[in-house]
Design an enzyme around this catalytic site. Structure first.
Site, PDB file in Angstrom:
ATOM      1  CD  GLN A 106       0.633  -8.783  -2.641  1.00  0.00           C
ATOM      2  OE1 GLN A 106       1.310  -9.383  -3.450  1.00  0.00           O
ATOM      3  NE2 GLN A 106      -0.633  -8.545  -2.857  1.00  0.00           N
TER       4      GLN A 106
ATOM      5  NE  ARG B 113      -3.926   0.550   3.556  1.00  0.00           N
ATOM      6  CZ  ARG B 113      -4.104   1.331   2.489  1.00  0.00           C
ATOM      7  NH1 ARG B 113      -3.757   2.593   2.517  1.00  0.00           N
ATOM      8  NH2 ARG B 113      -4.636   0.837   1.390  1.00  0.00           N
TER       9      ARG B 113
ATOM     10  CG  ASP C 242      -1.892  -1.156   1.227  1.00  0.00           C
ATOM     11  OD1 ASP C 242      -2.258  -1.623   0.140  1.00  0.00           O
ATOM     12  OD2 ASP C 242      -2.251  -1.618   2.336  1.00  0.00           O
TER      13      ASP C 242
ATOM     14  CG  ASP D  80      -0.300  14.465   0.895  1.00  0.00           C
ATOM     15  OD1 ASP D  80       0.485  13.611   0.427  1.00  0.00           O
ATOM     16  OD2 ASP D  80      -1.511  14.242   1.079  1.00  0.00           O
TER      17      ASP D  80
ATOM     18  CB  THR E 137      -6.609 -10.120   1.712  1.00  0.00           C
ATOM     19  OG1 THR E 137      -6.106 -11.179   0.881  1.00  0.00           O
ATOM     20  CG2 THR E 137      -5.513  -9.075   1.914  1.00  0.00           C
TER      21      THR E 137
ATOM     22  N   GLY F  74      -4.582  -4.221  -3.737  1.00  0.00           N
ATOM     23  CA  GLY F  74      -5.567  -3.169  -3.993  1.00  0.00           C
ATOM     24  C   GLY F  74      -4.786  -1.948  -4.411  1.00  0.00           C
ATOM     25  CG  HIS F  75      -2.133  -2.052  -6.979  1.00  0.00           C
ATOM     26  ND1 HIS F  75      -1.320  -2.715  -7.858  1.00  0.00           N
ATOM     27  CD2 HIS F  75      -1.798  -2.530  -5.750  1.00  0.00           C
ATOM     28  CE1 HIS F  75      -0.536  -3.557  -7.198  1.00  0.00           C
ATOM     29  NE2 HIS F  75      -0.826  -3.472  -5.915  1.00  0.00           N
TER      30      HIS F  75
ATOM     31  CE  LYS G 269       2.322  -2.375  -4.373  1.00  0.00           C
ATOM     32  NZ  LYS G 269       1.980  -2.007  -3.000  1.00  0.00           N
TER      33      LYS G 269
HETATM   34  P1  GDP Z   1      -0.788   0.367  -3.512  1.00  0.00           P
HETATM   35  O1  GDP Z   1      -1.355  -0.907  -3.012  1.00  0.00           O
HETATM   36  O2  GDP Z   1       0.681   0.472  -3.273  1.00  0.00           O
HETATM   37  O3  GDP Z   1      -1.140   0.675  -4.929  1.00  0.00           O
HETATM   38  O4  GDP Z   1      -1.435   1.513  -2.617  1.00  0.00           O
HETATM   39  P2  GDP Z   1      -3.007   1.658  -2.239  1.00  0.00           P
HETATM   40  O5  GDP Z   1      -3.719   2.163  -3.420  1.00  0.00           O
HETATM   41  O6  GDP Z   1      -3.513   0.435  -1.586  1.00  0.00           O
HETATM   42  O7  GDP Z   1      -2.907   2.725  -1.083  1.00  0.00           O
HETATM   43  C1  GDP Z   1      -2.364   3.986  -1.302  1.00  0.00           C
HETATM   44  C2  GDP Z   1      -3.424   5.047  -0.982  1.00  0.00           C
HETATM   45  O8  GDP Z   1      -2.792   6.303  -0.899  1.00  0.00           O
HETATM   46  C3  GDP Z   1      -4.472   5.190  -2.053  1.00  0.00           C
HETATM   47  O9  GDP Z   1      -5.679   5.548  -1.444  1.00  0.00           O
HETATM   48  C4  GDP Z   1      -3.950   6.315  -2.919  1.00  0.00           C
HETATM   49  O10 GDP Z   1      -4.987   7.013  -3.604  1.00  0.00           O
HETATM   50  C5  GDP Z   1      -3.329   7.200  -1.884  1.00  0.00           C
HETATM   51  N1  GDP Z   1      -2.164   7.981  -2.323  1.00  0.00           N
HETATM   52  C6  GDP Z   1      -1.182   7.633  -3.172  1.00  0.00           C
HETATM   53  N2  GDP Z   1      -0.225   8.588  -3.198  1.00  0.00           N
HETATM   54  C7  GDP Z   1      -0.626   9.554  -2.343  1.00  0.00           C
HETATM   55  C8  GDP Z   1      -0.033  10.777  -1.890  1.00  0.00           C
HETATM   56  O11 GDP Z   1       1.035  11.182  -2.298  1.00  0.00           O
HETATM   57  N3  GDP Z   1      -0.766  11.488  -0.949  1.00  0.00           N
HETATM   58  C9  GDP Z   1      -1.965  11.079  -0.477  1.00  0.00           C
HETATM   59  N4  GDP Z   1      -2.583  11.821   0.422  1.00  0.00           N
HETATM   60  N5  GDP Z   1      -2.533   9.926  -0.886  1.00  0.00           N
HETATM   61  C10 GDP Z   1      -1.857   9.179  -1.776  1.00  0.00           C
HETATM   62  P1  IMO Z   2      -0.959  -4.152  -2.209  1.00  0.00           P
HETATM   63  O1  IMO Z   2      -0.538  -4.717  -3.554  1.00  0.00           O
HETATM   64  C1  IMO Z   2      -1.013  -4.563   2.112  1.00  0.00           C
HETATM   65  C2  IMO Z   2      -1.033  -8.630   3.686  1.00  0.00           C
HETATM   66  C3  IMO Z   2      -2.273  -9.040   4.451  1.00  0.00           C
HETATM   67  C4  IMO Z   2      -1.672 -10.008   5.441  1.00  0.00           C
HETATM   68  C5  IMO Z   2      -0.597 -10.704   4.621  1.00  0.00           C
HETATM   69  C6  IMO Z   2      -1.022 -12.041   4.035  1.00  0.00           C
HETATM   70  O2  IMO Z   2      -2.235  -3.411  -2.267  1.00  0.00           O
HETATM   71  O3  IMO Z   2       0.161  -3.411  -1.597  1.00  0.00           O
HETATM   72  P2  IMO Z   2      -2.611 -12.698   2.019  1.00  0.00           P
HETATM   73  O4  IMO Z   2      -4.057 -12.395   1.770  1.00  0.00           O
HETATM   74  O5  IMO Z   2      -1.701 -12.204   0.954  1.00  0.00           O
HETATM   75  O6  IMO Z   2      -2.382 -14.141   2.353  1.00  0.00           O
HETATM   76  O7  IMO Z   2      -2.265 -11.901   3.376  1.00  0.00           O
HETATM   77  O8  IMO Z   2      -0.264  -9.812   3.570  1.00  0.00           O
HETATM   78  N1  IMO Z   2      -1.274  -8.124   2.331  1.00  0.00           N
HETATM   79  C7  IMO Z   2      -1.220  -6.834   2.003  1.00  0.00           C
HETATM   80  N2  IMO Z   2      -1.042  -5.736   2.764  1.00  0.00           N
HETATM   81  N3  IMO Z   2      -1.146  -4.435   0.779  1.00  0.00           N
HETATM   82  C8  IMO Z   2      -1.301  -5.527  -0.006  1.00  0.00           C
HETATM   83  O9  IMO Z   2      -1.292  -5.475  -1.347  1.00  0.00           O
HETATM   84  C9  IMO Z   2      -1.387  -6.786   0.604  1.00  0.00           C
HETATM   85  N4  IMO Z   2      -1.562  -8.048   0.156  1.00  0.00           N
HETATM   86  C10 IMO Z   2      -1.473  -8.852   1.213  1.00  0.00           C
HETATM   87  O10 IMO Z   2      -2.881  -7.942   5.068  1.00  0.00           O
HETATM   88  O11 IMO Z   2      -1.020  -9.293   6.466  1.00  0.00           O
HETATM   89 MG    MG Z   3      -2.895  -1.560  -1.777  1.00  0.00          MG
END
Ligand code: GDP
Ligand code: IMO
Ligand code: MG
Length: 425
Positions: free
Chosen positions: A224, A305, A12, A333, A128, A39-40, A15
């Site tokens: 991840q 989180r 998270d 930010d 998850t 979850g991207h 990416k």
């Molecule tokens: P990923 O799994 O690495 O793709 O990240 P996620 O999408 O799960 O979580 C990142 C969250 O941060 C999302 O809600 C994005 O919209 C948000 N986000 C990404 N970059 C920024 C940033 O620079 N500032 C803020 N405030 N939110 C951000």
């Molecule tokens: P993105 O791509 C954050 C975590 C779960 C749990 C562990 C194992 O959005 O960054 P799983 O369901 O994979 O067997 O769970 O890994 N986990 C993540 N945490 N972002 C993710 O993906 C994750 N994918 C799995 O919360 O701790």
């Molecule tokens: Mg994510």
């Protein structure tokens, strides 16, 4: 130019946002590991997209999207995503390729994930519950696995499914006292998956090598983060794939020598979902401040989180094992408004300096963090569009992180949307 984007913390990191931006200059975006546990998020103006299996390049109409062999594909989630994008005017037709070798996540995997977690009680991993661990276990175990190629061969699929479901039902009844799963019902679903997904299924390794030879720009999108890597993360509180950039070769058949640039994405602080050690965790009002301001609730499960200070020991380690050459730091930010901000620059165990992040969780439990404290930045920075215009304290924060990690911070996020991104030369 081929680039790989990976998370350097516990997932998270942002990416999705970084990949969406870089996809503008890429021909192809490849997901090579993980499954619908990811979850991207991509934010474009007022529109928000949460992607689980489709690469984050999907939103750009001309980008070719590849789901490579290392991904575990839940067809139900994938079809849901394809349909939901279609409703928003984005079609994947003609530009989505799914590896015939990718393993398939079915209902019994999700059931098994749920049963296992429930039976572990306080020792649960906090997965998850998307069936990821059970599907990768079947892949490694081989005898009871199904791949995308099996969905193309309905004549033989029924027999294979009967064998698998029979085996699973014996285990589920013995260990979890569970009701039997019906092979017929799963087969009916598979027929639909086959009907709708067959046109996308092919040999993606062959495709990728053809594209590399013809000079196309490819972006490899990690899921991840490095600390959730099965081999190099905080085992057993990890996911079931090589979520660091080490997973890219086996995950899509392209050797690392063919990738020019490895970008490590971090947050300006640290978050983690699920159980497991987290040395810089903040169980106080600062942690809550970050959670609220950064909207730190899981994209896939909605779970709050866990939040903590930036940990340079984590990121240095992740960068080293991943061959990372530059950092993208998101969520700068979110730290605005705090009087002071901290960066963990070192660990000690029993008074002795720790050289490298210990992924062994028993050792990790003993670390004491050493922090560098910096002045916070009161001013909101979400509208700032260049590094030079950032408040001096924010610039100092970025510089301190870069020095602590030993890598340049070239991309900075100041908000969720595409536009809220600063690029440095
Ligand atoms: P990923 O799994 O690495 O793709 O990240 P996620 O999408 O799960 O979580 C990142 C969250 O941060 C999302 O809600 C994005 O919209 C948000 N986000 C990404 N970059 C920024 C940033 O620079 N500032 C803020 N405030 N939110 C951000
Ligand atoms: P993105 O791509 C954050 C975590 C779960 C749990 C562990 C194992 O959005 O960054 P799983 O369901 O994979 O067997 O769970 O890994 N986990 C993540 N945490 N972002 C993710 O993906 C994750 N994918 C799995 O919360 O701790
Ligand atoms: Mg994510």
């Amino acid at each position: 130019m081929n680039t790989c984007v990976v998370g350097l913390q516990w997932g998270d990191e942002g990416k999705g946002k970084v990949v969406d931006i870089l996809a503008e200059k890429s021909d192809i975006v490849v997901r090579y590991g993980g499954g619908a546990n990811a979850g991207h998020t991509v934010v474009i103006g007022d529109e928000k997209f949460a992607l689980h299996l489709l690469p984050s390049g999907s939103i750009r109409p001309k980008t070719v999207c590849v789901i490579a062999n290392g991904v575990v594909v839940d067809p139900e989630v994938l079809l849901g995503e394809i349909d939901s994008l279609a409703k928003r005017g984005i079609t994947l037709d003609g530009r989505l390729l799914i590896s015939e070798s990718a393993h398939v996540v079915l209902d019994y995997h999700k059931a098994e994930d749920k049963f296992r977690e429930a039976s572990l009680g306080d020792n649960k991993i906090g997965t998850t519950v998307r069936g990821i661990g059970p599907c990768y276990s079947d892949k490694v175990g081989r005898s009871y696995a199904l791949r995308m190629t099996d969905l193309l061969d309905l004549d033989n699929l029924k027999e294979k499914l009967d064998k698998i479901v029979n085996y699973k039902n014996k285990i589920f009844a013995a260990l979890y006292n569970a009701e039997p799963i019906k092979a017929d019902e799963i087969f009916e679903k598979c027929k639909l998956y086959s009907q709708r997904l067959s046109k996308y299924v092919c040999n993606t390794t062959e495709f990728l090598h053809q594209q590399i030879e013809s000079g196309k720009n490819i972006l490899f999108e990690g899921a991840q983060g490095a600390l959730l890597d099965l081999d190099h993360g905080t085992f057993p509180f990890v996911t079931s794939s090589n979520a660091s950039s080490l997973g890219v070769g086996p995950g899509c058949g392209v050797p690392v020598q063919m990738i020019d640039n490895f970008i490590g994405v971090v947050k300006a602080y640290t978050t983690r979902v699920g159980e497991g050690p987290f040395p810089t965790e903040l169980n106080d009002k600062i942690g809550q401040y970050i959670r609220d301001k950064g909207h730190e609730y899981g994209t896939t499960t909605g779970r709050p989180r866990r939040c903590g200070w930036f940990d340079a020991m984590v990121v240095k380690y992740a960068a080293k094992i991943g061959g990372i050459n530059e950092i993208a730091m998101m969520h700068l930010d979110t730290l605005a408004g705090l009087d002071e901000v901290k960066i963990c620059t070192g660990y000690t165990i029993d008074g002795k300096e720790v050289k490298m992040f210990p992924s062994n969780i028993d050792r990790l439990a003993k670390v004491k963090c050493r922090f560098e404290t910096l002045k916070g930045f009161g001013q909101e920075i979400t509208n700032i569009d260049s590094f030079e215009k950032l408040p001096a304290e924010a610039k100092q924060y970025v510089k301190t992180v870069a020095d602590a990690v030993g890598l340049p911070v070239k991309i900075i996020g100041v908000g969720p949307s595409r536009k809220q991104t600063i690029f440095r030369k």
